[in-house]
Design an enzyme around this catalytic site. Structure first.
Site, PDB file in Angstrom:
ATOM      1  N   GLY A  46       1.181  -1.132   0.019  1.00 54.79           N
ATOM      2  CA  GLY A  46      -0.394   0.365  -0.084  1.00 54.79           C
ATOM      3  C   GLY A  46       0.667   0.727   0.339  1.00 54.79           C
ATOM      4  N   SER A  48       1.735   3.398  -2.343  1.00 52.89           N
ATOM      5  CA  SER A  48       2.034   4.140  -3.651  1.00 52.89           C
ATOM      6  C   SER A  48       0.883   5.345  -3.261  1.00 52.89           C
ATOM      7  CB  SER A  48       1.457   2.986  -4.417  1.00 52.89           C
ATOM      8  OG  SER A  48      -0.104   3.227  -4.143  1.00 52.89           O
ATOM      9  N   SER A  49       0.108   4.890  -2.099  1.00 53.79           N
ATOM     10  CA  SER A  49      -0.732   6.335  -1.139  1.00 53.79           C
ATOM     11  C   SER A  49      -0.915   6.480   0.125  1.00 53.79           C
ATOM     12  CB  SER A  49      -2.359   5.582  -1.976  1.00 53.79           C
ATOM     13  OG  SER A  49      -3.168   6.620  -1.497  1.00 53.79           O
ATOM     14  N   GLY A  50      -1.367   7.769   0.469  1.00 53.99           N
ATOM     15  CA  GLY A  50      -1.666   7.432   1.472  1.00 53.99           C
ATOM     16  C   GLY A  50      -0.745   7.488   2.703  1.00 53.99           C
ATOM     17  N   ARG A  71      -1.535  -2.844  -6.011  1.00 54.11           N
ATOM     18  CA  ARG A  71      -1.594  -2.568  -7.520  1.00 54.11           C
ATOM     19  C   ARG A  71      -2.144  -2.020  -8.442  1.00 54.11           C
ATOM     20  NH1 ARG A  71      -8.129  -3.243  -5.404  1.00 54.11           N
ATOM     21  NH2 ARG A  71      -6.735  -1.372  -5.171  1.00 54.11           N
ATOM     22  N   ASP A  97      -0.928  -7.820  -6.774  1.00 52.91           N
ATOM     23  CA  ASP A  97      -3.063  -7.951  -5.860  1.00 52.91           C
ATOM     24  C   ASP A  97      -2.480  -8.683  -4.650  1.00 52.91           C
ATOM     25  OD1 ASP A  97      -6.357  -7.166  -6.129  1.00 52.91           O
ATOM     26  OD2 ASP A  97      -5.500  -8.287  -3.896  1.00 52.91           O
ATOM     27  N   SER A 176      -3.143  -1.658  11.597  1.00 54.25           N
ATOM     28  CA  SER A 176      -4.071  -2.123  12.198  1.00 54.25           C
ATOM     29  C   SER A 176      -5.121  -0.473  11.833  1.00 54.25           C
ATOM     30  CB  SER A 176      -4.249  -2.804  13.052  1.00 54.25           C
ATOM     31  OG  SER A 176      -6.224  -3.233  14.257  1.00 54.25           O
ATOM     32  N   TYR A 190     -14.609  -3.972   8.498  1.00 54.28           N
ATOM     33  CA  TYR A 190     -13.628  -3.723   8.249  1.00 54.28           C
ATOM     34  C   TYR A 190     -13.211  -3.986  10.042  1.00 54.28           C
ATOM     35  CZ  TYR A 190     -10.400  -0.024   8.814  1.00 54.28           C
ATOM     36  OH  TYR A 190      -9.093   0.940   8.549  1.00 54.28           O
ATOM     37  N   LYS A 194      -9.332  -6.298  11.646  1.00 56.21           N
ATOM     38  CA  LYS A 194      -8.900  -5.401  12.260  1.00 56.21           C
ATOM     39  C   LYS A 194      -8.650  -5.690  13.699  1.00 56.21           C
ATOM     40  CE  LYS A 194      -7.165  -1.908   8.503  1.00 56.21           C
ATOM     41  NZ  LYS A 194      -5.637  -1.924   8.481  1.00 56.21           N
TER      42      LYS A 194
END
Ligand SMILES: NC(=O)C1=CN([C@@H]2O[C@H](COP(=O)(O)OP(=O)(O)OC[C@H]3O[C@@H](n4cnc5c(N)ncnc54)[C@H](OP(=O)(O)O)[C@@H]3O)[C@@H](O)[C@H]2O)C=CC1
Ligand SMILES: CCCCCCCCCCCCCCCC(=O)[C@@H](N)CO
Length: 336
Positions: A46, A48-50, A71, A97, A176, A190, A194
């Site tokens: 993850g 590539s963002s945030g 992805r 993915d 988490s 969600y 977590k």
């Protein structure tokens, strides 16, 4: 002159406190560790963002060799450019993915042995369970939970060999959420995904400590990211109100708190003050390597349980009021 019993009592309190701290220092497990990241391989999913991208920037700025997995190749290239521009570090990018165990294994093998694995990828589509399609429930479990299993299964064997060969401790950090410490309206799937990471992490830490590998679980509040901006558009009003209890935070601040906790080998990593209180209130049987934090957990347990009861009282009052108002609105519009 006879010593007054009050002086003895005054003397006794610091002695008892010191003895208690020494006891905690002896028993806390696993023993604390320093996990260097400079010059070591940090693999962030993850990325590539945030939060993941902020983590990649922070790790690169601290001299780590950074790999990021996601992805979309386009977003990965853009992330790589932003990391190079900001830090001069050339990050390696891997498009996969996490729901595809074989694709994850290929990417991890291609990336080479990992010193710090950060399982950060995550998806969140909050909605009341009654309204939520089971496909969306499965999607969150598959990405957030099964994706993390796929990553750890693929990376662990080489991480063990690497930690042994280098003599340096390694880290498996799992992203988490505070919704992984307390269930929140609209987050049934969600929160479930977590909360599951908590059980995974506590069990995994016992399995890998002998290999000098430390597990960290990171608990951010609402964080300003592209994913959160998208989520905010659709999440139920009650979810926003209740989740808003812990305020918001920038992705960079989550990244700083995360890396600091990872380098100290901390098992539970809160990202703000509310999160620190929440971590103590939900410490349960989690491992604890700091005797000071252990002391606060023991001393604060009762008060924080009371604080938690006040939070629940407040949240259920909000829910009750919200339903009363919405039935008044429905009656007024003649919908009942
Ligand atoms: N934002 C928040 O309020 C909070 C977020 N968190 C957690 O932090 C983590 C990151 O969240 P955030 O930064 O907001 O998310 P973003 O939506 O901004 O970024 C998510 C990242 O994960 C990648 N990703 C999503 N699905 C997959 C998949 N199936 N396989 C591989 N990569 C995937 C995305 O890339 P791509 O789509 O190209 O695959 C992207 O890089 C999540 O685990 C989230 O639960 C925790 C608390 C608060
Ligand atoms: C005893 C002391 C208690 C202290 C305060 C407790 C407050 C808890 C609030 C929970 C916030 C949940 C945020 C979820 C963020 C997230 O993961 C989504 N944005 C999806 O990404």
């Amino acid at each position: 002159m006879a010593t007054s019993p009050y002086y003895l009592l005054l003397l006794l309190i610091p002695i008892l406190l010191l003895s208690f701290l020494i006891l905690l220092y002896v028993i806390v497990r696993p023993r604390s560790a320093r996990i260097p990241i400079k010059g070591r391989h940090v693999f962030i999913t993850g990325g590539s963002s945030g939060i993941g991208l902020a983590l990649a920037h922070q790790a690169a700025a601290e001299g780590a060799r950074v790999s990021i997995l996601a992805r979309s190749s386009k977003r990965l290239e853009e992330a790589r450019d932003s990391i190079r521009l900001a830090t001069g570090v050339e990050a390696a990018v891997f498009s996969a993915d996490v729901r595809d165990a074989e694709a994850v294994a290929r990417a991890v093998n291609e990336a080479g042995p990992i010193d710090v694995l950060v399982c950060n990828q995550g998806v969140f589509t909050p909605l009341e369970l009654e309204k939520q399609d089971l496909k969306e429930v499965k999607f969150m479990i598959d990405v957030n939970l099964m994706g993390t299993f796929h990553l750890i299964k693929a990376a662990l064997p080489a991480m063990k060999v690497r930690a042994k060969d280098t003599g340096f401790p390694a880290s498996i950090a799992i992203m988490s959420s505070q919704a992984g410490q307390v269930g929140i309206y609209g987050y049934t799937a969600y929160s479930a995904s977590k909360f599951a990471l908590r059980g995974l992490s506590e069990a995994l830490q016992q399995e890998v400590i002998a290999d000098n590998i430390y597990v960290s679980l990171i608990f951010p509040p609402d964080t300003e990211t592209p994913g959160f901006a998208q989520e905010h558009e659709t999440r139920p009003e009650l979810t926003s109100i209740i989740a808003g209890s812990s305020g918001g935070i920038k992705a960079e601040d989550v990244a700083k708190a995360s890396l600091s906790g990872i380098k100290s080998g901390r098992f539970i990593i809160p990202c703000n003050l509310d999160g620190a209180l929440l971590a103590i209130a939900t410490s349960g049987l989690a491992p604890q390597s700091s005797c000071i934090t252990a002391f606060i957990e023991v001393a604060g347990a009762g008060f924080l349980r009371l604080a938690a009861l006040f939070y629940q009282w407040h949240w259920y009052s909000i829910i009750e009021k919200w339903h009363a108002e919405s039935s008044l609105r429905n009656r007024a519009s003649g919908r009942l």
